[in-house]
Design a protein around this motif. Structure first.
Motif, PDB file in Angstrom:
ATOM      1  N   HIS A 234       0.842  -1.186   0.000  1.00 19.67           N
ATOM      2  CA  HIS A 234       0.000   0.000   0.000  1.00 19.67           C
ATOM      3  C   HIS A 234       0.881   1.242   0.000  1.00 19.67           C
ATOM      4  CE1 HIS A 234       0.936  -0.436   4.314  1.00 19.67           C
ATOM      5  NE2 HIS A 234       0.748   0.877   4.382  1.00 19.67           N
ATOM      6  N   SER A 235       0.292   2.357  -0.355  1.00 20.57           N
ATOM      7  CA  SER A 235       1.018   3.621  -0.398  1.00 20.57           C
ATOM      8  C   SER A 235       0.995   4.260   0.986  1.00 20.57           C
ATOM      9  CB  SER A 235       0.385   4.546  -1.430  1.00 20.57           C
ATOM     10  OG  SER A 235       1.117   5.743  -1.539  1.00 20.57           O
ATOM     11  N   GLY A 236       2.182   4.430   1.569  1.00 23.05           N
ATOM     12  CA  GLY A 236       2.282   5.071   2.873  1.00 23.05           C
ATOM     13  C   GLY A 236       2.472   6.567   2.732  1.00 23.05           C
ATOM     14  N   SER A 237       2.789   7.217   3.836  1.00 21.25           N
ATOM     15  CA  SER A 237       2.914   8.673   3.822  1.00 21.25           C
ATOM     16  C   SER A 237       4.118   9.144   3.007  1.00 21.25           C
ATOM     17  CB  SER A 237       3.027   9.196   5.264  1.00 21.25           C
ATOM     18  OG  SER A 237       4.138   8.598   5.923  1.00 21.25           O
ATOM     19  N   HIS A 238       5.134   8.278   2.840  1.00 15.66           N
ATOM     20  CA  HIS A 238       6.338   8.687   2.113  1.00 15.66           C
ATOM     21  C   HIS A 238       6.619   7.838   0.884  1.00 15.66           C
ATOM     22  CE1 HIS A 238       7.345  11.498   5.279  1.00 15.66           C
ATOM     23  NE2 HIS A 238       7.219  10.533   6.172  1.00 15.66           N
ATOM     24  N   GLY A 239       5.993   6.658   0.780  1.00 21.41           N
ATOM     25  CA  GLY A 239       6.272   5.785  -0.358  1.00 21.41           C
ATOM     26  C   GLY A 239       5.560   4.458  -0.205  1.00 21.41           C
ATOM     27  N   TRP A 240       5.943   3.485  -1.039  1.00 24.00           N
ATOM     28  CA  TRP A 240       5.283   2.187  -1.077  1.00 24.00           C
ATOM     29  C   TRP A 240       5.733   1.318   0.096  1.00 24.00           C
ATOM     30  CZ3 TRP A 240       1.155   0.773  -3.604  1.00 24.00           C
ATOM     31  CH2 TRP A 240       0.830  -0.570  -3.751  1.00 24.00           C
ATOM     32  N   ILE A 241       4.775   0.667   0.758  1.00 22.96           N
ATOM     33  CA  ILE A 241       5.045  -0.263   1.860  1.00 22.96           C
ATOM     34  C   ILE A 241       4.683  -1.670   1.391  1.00 22.96           C
ATOM     35  CG2 ILE A 241       4.562  -0.859   4.263  1.00 22.96           C
ATOM     36  CD1 ILE A 241       5.812   1.891   3.937  1.00 22.96           C
ATOM     37  N   VAL A 242       5.629  -2.604   1.490  1.00 24.19           N
ATOM     38  CA  VAL A 242       5.405  -3.986   1.068  1.00 24.19           C
ATOM     39  C   VAL A 242       4.732  -4.742   2.197  1.00 24.19           C
ATOM     40  CG1 VAL A 242       6.483  -6.112   0.243  1.00 24.19           C
ATOM     41  CG2 VAL A 242       7.425  -3.885  -0.423  1.00 24.19           C
ATOM     42  N   ASP A 243       3.515  -5.240   1.948  1.00 18.89           N
ATOM     43  CA  ASP A 243       2.739  -5.920   2.986  1.00 18.89           C
ATOM     44  C   ASP A 243       3.017  -7.411   3.070  1.00 18.89           C
ATOM     45  OD1 ASP A 243       1.449  -3.610   3.819  1.00 18.89           O
ATOM     46  OD2 ASP A 243      -0.177  -3.833   2.365  1.00 18.89           O
ATOM     47  N   GLN A 244       3.449  -8.012   1.975  1.00 17.17           N
ATOM     48  CA  GLN A 244       3.592  -9.470   1.932  1.00 17.17           C
ATOM     49  C   GLN A 244       4.962  -9.894   2.431  1.00 17.17           C
ATOM     50  OE1 GLN A 244       2.216 -11.572  -1.592  1.00 17.17           O
ATOM     51  NE2 GLN A 244       4.008 -12.920  -1.522  1.00 17.17           N
ATOM     52  N   ASP A 245       4.991 -10.754   3.447  1.00 15.56           N
ATOM     53  CA  ASP A 245       6.245 -11.362   3.883  1.00 15.56           C
ATOM     54  C   ASP A 245       6.596 -12.465   2.887  1.00 15.56           C
ATOM     55  OD1 ASP A 245       8.474 -12.021   5.324  1.00 15.56           O
ATOM     56  OD2 ASP A 245       7.421 -12.357   7.219  1.00 15.56           O
ATOM     57  N   ALA A 246       7.861 -12.843   2.841  1.00 14.79           N
ATOM     58  CA  ALA A 246       8.303 -13.840   1.863  1.00 14.79           C
ATOM     59  C   ALA A 246       9.607 -14.457   2.322  1.00 14.79           C
ATOM     60  CB  ALA A 246       8.464 -13.189   0.494  1.00 14.79           C
ATOM     61  N   PRO A 247       9.901 -15.687   1.879  1.00 16.13           N
ATOM     62  CA  PRO A 247      11.187 -16.304   2.223  1.00 16.13           C
ATOM     63  C   PRO A 247      12.389 -15.477   1.756  1.00 16.13           C
ATOM     64  CG  PRO A 247       9.688 -17.931   1.278  1.00 16.13           C
ATOM     65  CD  PRO A 247       9.043 -16.593   1.103  1.00 16.13           C
ATOM     66  N   GLU A 248      12.197 -14.683   0.690  1.00 17.79           N
ATOM     67  CA  GLU A 248      13.282 -13.843   0.212  1.00 17.79           C
ATOM     68  C   GLU A 248      13.691 -12.774   1.219  1.00 17.79           C
ATOM     69  OE1 GLU A 248      11.532 -15.862  -3.272  1.00 17.79           O
ATOM     70  OE2 GLU A 248      10.670 -14.755  -1.573  1.00 17.79           O
ATOM     71  N   PHE A 249      12.807 -12.452   2.143  1.00 18.49           N
ATOM     72  CA  PHE A 249      13.126 -11.461   3.183  1.00 18.49           C
ATOM     73  C   PHE A 249      13.690 -12.177   4.416  1.00 18.49           C
ATOM     74  CE2 PHE A 249       9.452  -8.960   1.199  1.00 18.49           C
ATOM     75  CZ  PHE A 249      10.294  -8.333   0.313  1.00 18.49           C
ATOM     76  N   ASN A 250      14.733 -12.944   4.182  1.00 22.97           N
ATOM     77  CA  ASN A 250      15.409 -13.653   5.262  1.00 22.97           C
ATOM     78  C   ASN A 250      16.912 -13.444   5.115  1.00 22.97           C
ATOM     79  OD1 ASN A 250      13.436 -15.000   6.943  1.00 22.97           O
ATOM     80  ND2 ASN A 250      12.911 -16.200   5.129  1.00 22.97           N
ATOM     81  N   ILE A 251      17.628 -13.603   6.195  1.00 25.80           N
ATOM     82  CA  ILE A 251      19.077 -13.456   6.201  1.00 25.80           C
ATOM     83  C   ILE A 251      19.661 -14.863   6.271  1.00 25.80           C
ATOM     84  CG2 ILE A 251      21.056 -12.512   7.427  1.00 25.80           C
ATOM     85  CD1 ILE A 251      18.886 -10.369   8.462  1.00 25.80           C
TER      86      ILE A 251
END
Length: 274
Positions: A254-271
């Motif tokens: 969704h569009s936040g106050s300053h830019g796009w916010i990614v709502d979906q978590d994913a395995p790619e967002f792991n360290i």
């Protein structure tokens, strides 16, 4: 958050995390680089106790963006950075790289942040040579960047030592020290703890040091271990993805106050643990 320029910072000391984030936002603006939502950030934060001081700014980019290349060039040129990167090619596997802003070594170079990949031997399996490149010129794009802002004195000392260590490892033709790239970055960040007495120095001697042959847990090696044991968190994490992965994940937001916010978590967002 207010964006500040490097001319507004007192570089006699290492800036704190908040000032570092304000600096980096000028190079990675939320209007161009989507941010992860709070739920995803909190899920990552549970792995790293030191994030209770202040959570890193976490953003995502597509690897083929011109804006990504331009931002990496500008931030690497302007700021006294220590940058860790990770090129992941499977669960629990990857290549760790480390870079420090330094003066040029050759006429073809400039003052910039150079990223080093170091393992004894002239070439590694899969054709991954021990090498170094400017931050915006890494041949295989990392899937994760971690940024710490230091100061110019720390970087000058650290950059000289990093290049010396890399040269020492680069031209060995066997694994005499049982060292790989994860071991190299662990040991170098421990070295950064020995420079100066600034209490904002994020690195310390609790970062594990070991050889590749020791039976240690994967979370004690490489980038994951450094994030776990540093005195303070990085100012920013940057995940990068190929076109298909980026479109699949980042279309959910969704569009936040300053830019796009990614709502979906994913395995790619792991360290990746190494």
């Amino acid at each position: 958050m207010t964006v500040i320029s490097k001319d507004m910072v007192d570089w006699s000391r290492i800036p704190d995390v908040q000032i570092s984030q304000q600096l980096l936002k000028g190079y990675f603006p939320p209007q161009l680089f989507p941010r992860l939502n709070l739920n995803t950030k909190q899920r990552l934060a549970r792995c790293f106790i030191n994030w209770n001081q202040r959570m890193p700014d976490i953003c995502v980019a597509r690897q083929d963006w011109c804006s990504l290349r331009d931002s990496l060039y500008a931030v690497g040129r302007d700021l006294p950075l220590l940058v860790l990167t990770q090129i992941s090619y499977g669960y629990g596997m990857g290549h760790s790289h480390i870079g420090v802003h330094r003066f040029p070594k050759f006429d073809s170079e400039e003052c910039h942040t150079y990223i080093y990949h170091a393992t004894p031997g002239l070439a590694l399996k899969g054709g991954q040579a021990s090498d170094y490149n400017r931050l915006d010129h890494i041949s295989r794009k990392p899937t994760l960047y971690a940024f710490w802002v230091l100061n110019y004195d720390y970087c000058q000392q650290g950059g000289e030592e990093l290049h010396r260590r890399w040269m020492n490892h680069r031209f060995r033709t066997c694994n005499q020290d049982h060292c790989d790239c994860a071991t190299f970055v662990n040991d170098f960040t421990r070295h950064m703890a020995s420079i100066g007495t600034d209490y904002n120095n994020p690195f310390n001697y609790t970062i594990p040091s070991h050889t590749i042959t020791e039976p240690v847990p994967r979370e004690e090696r490489g980038l994951y271990a450094i994030l776990k044991y540093t005195h303070r968190p990085p100012a920013m994490l940057l995940f990068t993805q190929d076109v298909g992965t980026y479109d699949r994940i980042c279309s959910h937001g969704h569009s936040g106050s300053h830019g796009w916010i990614v709502d979906q978590d994913a395995p790619e967002f792991n360290i990746v643990k190494q």
